[in-house]
Scaffold this motif. Structure first.
Motif, short mmCIF file in Angstrom:
data_model
loop_
_atom_site.label_atom_id
_atom_site.label_comp_id
_atom_site.label_asym_id
_atom_site.label_seq_id
_atom_site.Cartn_x
_atom_site.Cartn_y
_atom_site.Cartn_z
N GLY A 149 0.80 -1.21 0.00
CA GLY A 149 0.00 0.00 0.00
C GLY A 149 0.84 1.27 0.00
N PHE A 150 2.11 1.16 0.37
CA PHE A 150 3.02 2.31 0.35
C PHE A 150 3.02 2.98 -1.02
CE2 PHE A 150 7.18 4.09 -0.63
CZ PHE A 150 7.46 4.89 0.47
N PRO A 159 8.96 5.98 -5.41
CA PRO A 159 8.55 6.77 -4.24
C PRO A 159 7.13 6.45 -3.79
CG PRO A 159 8.53 8.13 -6.21
CD PRO A 159 9.14 6.82 -6.60
N ARG A 160 6.80 6.95 -2.63
CA ARG A 160 5.49 6.76 -2.01
C ARG A 160 4.36 7.26 -2.91
NH1 ARG A 160 3.86 10.31 3.29
NH2 ARG A 160 1.59 10.15 3.09
N GLY A 161 3.25 6.52 -2.88
CA GLY A 161 2.07 6.93 -3.62
C GLY A 161 1.12 7.71 -2.74
N THR A 162 -0.16 7.69 -3.12
CA THR A 162 -1.18 8.43 -2.38
C THR A 162 -2.28 7.48 -1.93
OG1 THR A 162 -2.38 8.97 -4.41
CG2 THR A 162 -0.73 10.56 -3.65
N PHE A 217 -5.01 6.30 1.66
CA PHE A 217 -4.99 5.99 3.09
C PHE A 217 -3.87 5.01 3.43
CE2 PHE A 217 -6.55 2.93 6.38
CZ PHE A 217 -6.37 3.75 7.48
N LEU A 218 -3.75 3.92 2.66
CA LEU A 218 -2.72 2.92 2.97
C LEU A 218 -1.31 3.46 2.75
CD1 LEU A 218 -4.30 -0.39 1.60
CD2 LEU A 218 -4.20 0.44 3.95
N ALA A 219 -1.15 4.35 1.80
CA ALA A 219 0.17 4.97 1.60
C ALA A 219 0.53 5.81 2.83
CB ALA A 219 0.16 5.84 0.34
N ASP A 220 -0.45 6.51 3.37
CA ASP A 220 -0.21 7.31 4.57
C ASP A 220 0.11 6.41 5.77
OD1 ASP A 220 -0.77 9.57 3.08
OD2 ASP A 220 -2.82 9.76 3.81
N VAL A 221 -0.64 5.31 5.91
CA VAL A 221 -0.43 4.40 7.03
C VAL A 221 0.95 3.77 6.96
CG1 VAL A 221 -1.13 2.17 8.01
CG2 VAL A 221 -2.86 3.87 7.44
N THR A 222 1.33 3.25 5.80
CA THR A 222 2.63 2.57 5.70
C THR A 222 3.79 3.54 5.86
OG1 THR A 222 2.41 2.70 3.28
CG2 THR A 222 1.83 0.62 4.32
N ALA A 223 3.63 4.77 5.38
CA ALA A 223 4.70 5.76 5.56
C ALA A 223 4.91 6.04 7.05
CB ALA A 223 4.35 7.04 4.81
#
Length: 298
Positions: free
Chosen positions: A114-115, A129-132, A134-140
């Protein structure tokens, strides 16, 4: 090695501890109840309580703690728990390691595909790099908490995809396919980053003895679409693959969880693992599904 495992009772944790024990390693489990033996240590991650003595003689720590993503729908309260359960557990481990007289040599901390968010047409190596979402926010945030570990401890962030095993993402799909009701989810053409439960645990064991650090993708070596995954399950069960679940229905029924778990397009590539010499037992999603169904029939 003496390995401390958080989340040992979950799907991945159970297989990991089995493989570690089979390999001659000593496993110590963190539990949230009274310990049942010398191989268990009580902790309370919500209260940030973990005795520093838990790390005595420990060579490695594996962190698999976190609220299940498969419990849907994602209400506001559920989303808070998905995030807080990961941050609390990881922060507690990292901060306690910093206080230990002899911190462990390696910390393998769970993360997820999900990152990267949904990235159609992109090969998702560890350099992307990181995507966008909810799961991207959580994994970051989850990975940032893991980076609080001591500087002398090698940190690995295990970005896991869809695990093909008797629970987790397969739990709701198995009865649907068994009933002959499986079919394309959305277009069926979106990439799902699958990995068999055996290879997931084997990869974690490999990482304990490797020199890899930073993010490492845990996904099977052969890319597969959602259609490939669900179709392979139906095939292994000798059931039809006919009834579609259109994207609007997924979004209506599951909301954000449906969009990020089922409709996201994520071609995760296990570049670091492959280059490090890890050998997958299950090289295609058909291999993984056939073994899963065979094991269920025993």
């Amino acid at each position: 090695m003496r390995v401390l495992v958080a989340g040992a009772s979950g799907l991945i944790g159970t297989e990991l501890t089995r493989q570690l024990a089979a390999g001659g390693h000593e496993v110590v489990r963190l539990v949230r109840r009274e310990p049942g033996g010398a191989d268990e240590i009580r902790w309370d991650p919500a209260a940030h309580r973990l005795p520093v003595s838990a790390f005595d003689g420990v060579d490695a720590v594996v962190n698999l703690s976190g609220e299940s993503l498969s419990r849907v729908p994602w209400t506001a309260a559920r989303k808070r728990r998905i995030l807080s359960s990961r941050i609390e557990a990881t922060t507690t481990l990292a901060e306690s390691m910093r206080e230990a007289p002899r911190p462990p040599a390696v910390f393998v901390s769970g993360s997820a595909v999900g990152f990267y968010g949904s990235r159609p047409g992109v090969r998702l190596t560890e350099e992307v790099p990181r995507g966008t979402g909810f799961l991207a926010d959580v994994t970051a945030a989850w990975e940032a908490a893991a980076r609080l570990a001591p500087d002398g401890t090698r940190l690995v962030l295990a970005r896991t995809g869809v695990v093909i095993g008797p629970g987790g993402a397969m739990k709701p799909l198995l009865p649907i396919a068994q009933a002959g009701l499986a079919g394309p989810i959305g277009s069926g053409r979106q990439h799902w980053p699958w990995i068999s439960l055996h290879d997931e645990a084997a990869a974690l064991v490999h990482l304990l003895g490797s020199e890899l650090s930073g993010p490492v993708n845990l996904a099977g070596p052969t890319p597969a679409t959602a259609g490939d995954v669900v179709g392979a399950l139906a095939e292994a069960l000798h059931r039809p693959y006919l009834l579609p679940l259109p994207s609007p229905a997924v979004k209506l029924a599951l909301g954000q969880a449906g969009r990020e778990l089922l409709l996201a397009d994520q071609q995760e590539v296990p570049q670091k693992l492959t280059e490090d010499g890890f050998v997958f037992r299950d090289k295609t999603v058909r291999d993984a599904m056939a073994r899963l169904i065979e094991a269920r029939r025993r």
